[in-house]
Design a protein around this motif. Structure first.
Motif, mmCIF file in Angstrom:
data_model
loop_
_atom_site.group_PDB
_atom_site.id
_atom_site.type_symbol
_atom_site.label_atom_id
_atom_site.label_comp_id
_atom_site.label_asym_id
_atom_site.label_seq_id
_atom_site.Cartn_x
_atom_site.Cartn_y
_atom_site.Cartn_z
ATOM 1 N N HIS A 120 14.385 -5.754 -11.661
ATOM 2 C CA HIS A 120 15.222 -6.297 -10.592
ATOM 3 C C HIS A 120 15.042 -7.796 -10.385
ATOM 4 N N GLY A 121 14.050 -8.396 -11.047
ATOM 5 C CA GLY A 121 13.792 -9.826 -10.865
ATOM 6 C C GLY A 121 13.544 -10.160 -9.410
ATOM 7 N N VAL A 122 13.884 -11.364 -9.011
ATOM 8 C CA VAL A 122 13.838 -11.744 -7.607
ATOM 9 C C VAL A 122 15.228 -11.477 -7.046
ATOM 10 N N ILE A 123 15.297 -10.651 -6.025
ATOM 11 C CA ILE A 123 16.578 -10.213 -5.466
ATOM 12 C C ILE A 123 17.010 -11.223 -4.403
ATOM 13 N N THR A 124 18.085 -11.946 -4.687
ATOM 14 C CA THR A 124 18.526 -13.015 -3.787
ATOM 15 C C THR A 124 19.959 -12.846 -3.291
ATOM 16 N N GLU A 125 20.725 -11.945 -3.898
ATOM 17 C CA GLU A 125 22.134 -11.846 -3.529
ATOM 18 C C GLU A 125 22.509 -10.542 -2.847
ATOM 19 N N MET A 126 22.068 -9.402 -3.411
ATOM 20 C CA MET A 126 22.398 -8.119 -2.792
ATOM 21 C C MET A 126 21.315 -7.096 -3.069
ATOM 22 N N LEU A 156 22.806 -9.861 0.815
ATOM 23 C CA LEU A 156 21.705 -10.461 1.563
ATOM 24 C C LEU A 156 22.146 -11.780 2.185
ATOM 25 N N PRO A 157 21.623 -12.090 3.353
ATOM 26 C CA PRO A 157 21.898 -13.408 3.938
ATOM 27 C C PRO A 157 21.304 -14.522 3.069
ATOM 28 N N ARG A 158 21.750 -15.707 3.301
ATOM 29 C CA ARG A 158 21.264 -16.899 2.595
ATOM 30 C C ARG A 158 19.748 -17.022 2.728
ATOM 31 N N ASP A 159 19.111 -17.507 1.692
ATOM 32 C CA ASP A 159 17.683 -17.824 1.650
ATOM 33 C C ASP A 159 16.757 -16.612 1.564
ATOM 34 N N TYR A 160 17.279 -15.414 1.367
ATOM 35 C CA TYR A 160 16.417 -14.256 1.146
ATOM 36 C C TYR A 160 15.932 -14.267 -0.297
ATOM 37 N N ALA A 161 14.718 -13.784 -0.503
ATOM 38 C CA ALA A 161 14.156 -13.610 -1.842
ATOM 39 C C ALA A 161 13.242 -12.387 -1.762
ATOM 40 N N LEU A 162 13.722 -11.273 -2.280
ATOM 41 C CA LEU A 162 12.998 -10.007 -2.175
ATOM 42 C C LEU A 162 12.606 -9.494 -3.551
ATOM 43 N N GLN A 163 11.646 -8.581 -3.568
ATOM 44 C CA GLN A 163 11.254 -7.924 -4.801
ATOM 45 C C GLN A 163 11.265 -6.420 -4.576
ATOM 46 N N HIS A 164 11.551 -5.676 -5.636
ATOM 47 C CA HIS A 164 11.672 -4.227 -5.577
ATOM 48 C C HIS A 164 10.304 -3.598 -5.879
ATOM 49 N N PRO A 165 9.778 -2.743 -4.986
ATOM 50 C CA PRO A 165 8.464 -2.140 -5.228
ATOM 51 C C PRO A 165 8.416 -1.272 -6.480
ATOM 52 N N SER A 167 20.069 2.140 8.607
ATOM 53 C CA SER A 167 18.690 2.402 8.990
ATOM 54 C C SER A 167 17.973 1.109 9.356
ATOM 55 N N PRO A 168 17.083 1.154 10.364
ATOM 56 C CA PRO A 168 16.293 -0.037 10.679
ATOM 57 C C PRO A 168 15.328 -0.394 9.560
ATOM 58 N N CYS A 169 15.164 0.509 8.586
ATOM 59 C CA CYS A 169 14.256 0.230 7.466
ATOM 60 C C CYS A 169 14.874 -0.712 6.445
ATOM 61 N N VAL A 170 16.208 -0.744 6.346
ATOM 62 C CA VAL A 170 16.838 -1.612 5.362
ATOM 63 C C VAL A 170 16.481 -3.055 5.705
ATOM 64 N N GLY A 171 16.037 -3.795 4.735
ATOM 65 C CA GLY A 171 15.568 -5.164 4.960
ATOM 66 C C GLY A 171 14.065 -5.192 5.165
ATOM 67 N N LYS A 172 13.477 -4.067 5.511
ATOM 68 C CA LYS A 172 12.031 -4.001 5.665
ATOM 69 C C LYS A 172 11.389 -3.308 4.476
ATOM 70 N N ILE A 173 12.186 -2.566 3.701
ATOM 71 C CA ILE A 173 11.629 -1.793 2.599
ATOM 72 C C ILE A 173 11.488 -2.592 1.329
ATOM 73 N N MET A 174 12.187 -3.697 1.222
ATOM 74 C CA MET A 174 12.029 -4.570 0.073
ATOM 75 C C MET A 174 10.869 -5.515 0.375
ATOM 76 N N GLU A 175 10.232 -6.000 -0.650
ATOM 77 C CA GLU A 175 9.059 -6.851 -0.471
ATOM 78 C C GLU A 175 9.476 -8.317 -0.516
#
Length: 144
Positions: free
Chosen positions: A37-43, A52-61, A118-126
């Protein structure tokens, strides 16, 4: 019989696994697993295509689990040693990456019933160290 340790480095774009001789520090085997998944920055990698909103950078566990499940066996094979020769393991993450788990130790990302609402969306990605939101916004998004 020689003894070895495993070193795992979870970086920004990949995980690296080394098999190191504990007597002389030589690298006996290694493997690099690029994150699917690389660094997730768009969706979010969900079926609904949540952007994803601007400036997010997430990783998939799941990418971390893939490094463990594929990288370790590959590095042991590359080293041409028996797993019985391994006496330790060390793990390093870029920054202080944390993975949210449930009471059974299962990554919340893979729990059933997680939906876009779910309130978890956005919290489950790292959150990646490359995250550009300010600290307060990250705390609000991930820790409240």
């Amino acid at each position: 019989m020689e003894k070895y340790t495993i070193g795992i480095d979870f970086g920004t774009e990949s995980g690296r696994v080394l098999i190191v001789n504990i007597d002389d520090g030589s690298i006996k085997g290694q493997c690099v697993i690029p994150y699917a998944h690389g660094v997730i920055t768009e969706m979010l990698p969900t079926n609904d295509g949540t952007r994803l909103p601007r400036d997010y950078a997430l990783q998939h566990p799941g990418d971390y689990l893939e490094v463990i499940m594929k990288g370790i066996p590959h590095a042991i094979k590359d080293a041409n040693i028996s797993s019985s020769q391994i006496i330790g393991i060390g793990i390093d993450f870029t920054s202080s990456t944390m993975v949210a788990v449930d009471e059974k130790g299962k990554t919340i990302m893979f729990s059933q019933g997680i939906s876009k609402q779910s309130p978890c969306v956005g919290k489950i990605m790292e959150a990646s160290w490359t995250e550009k939101r300010n600290r307060r916004n990250v705390q609000i998004s991930f820790f409240t």
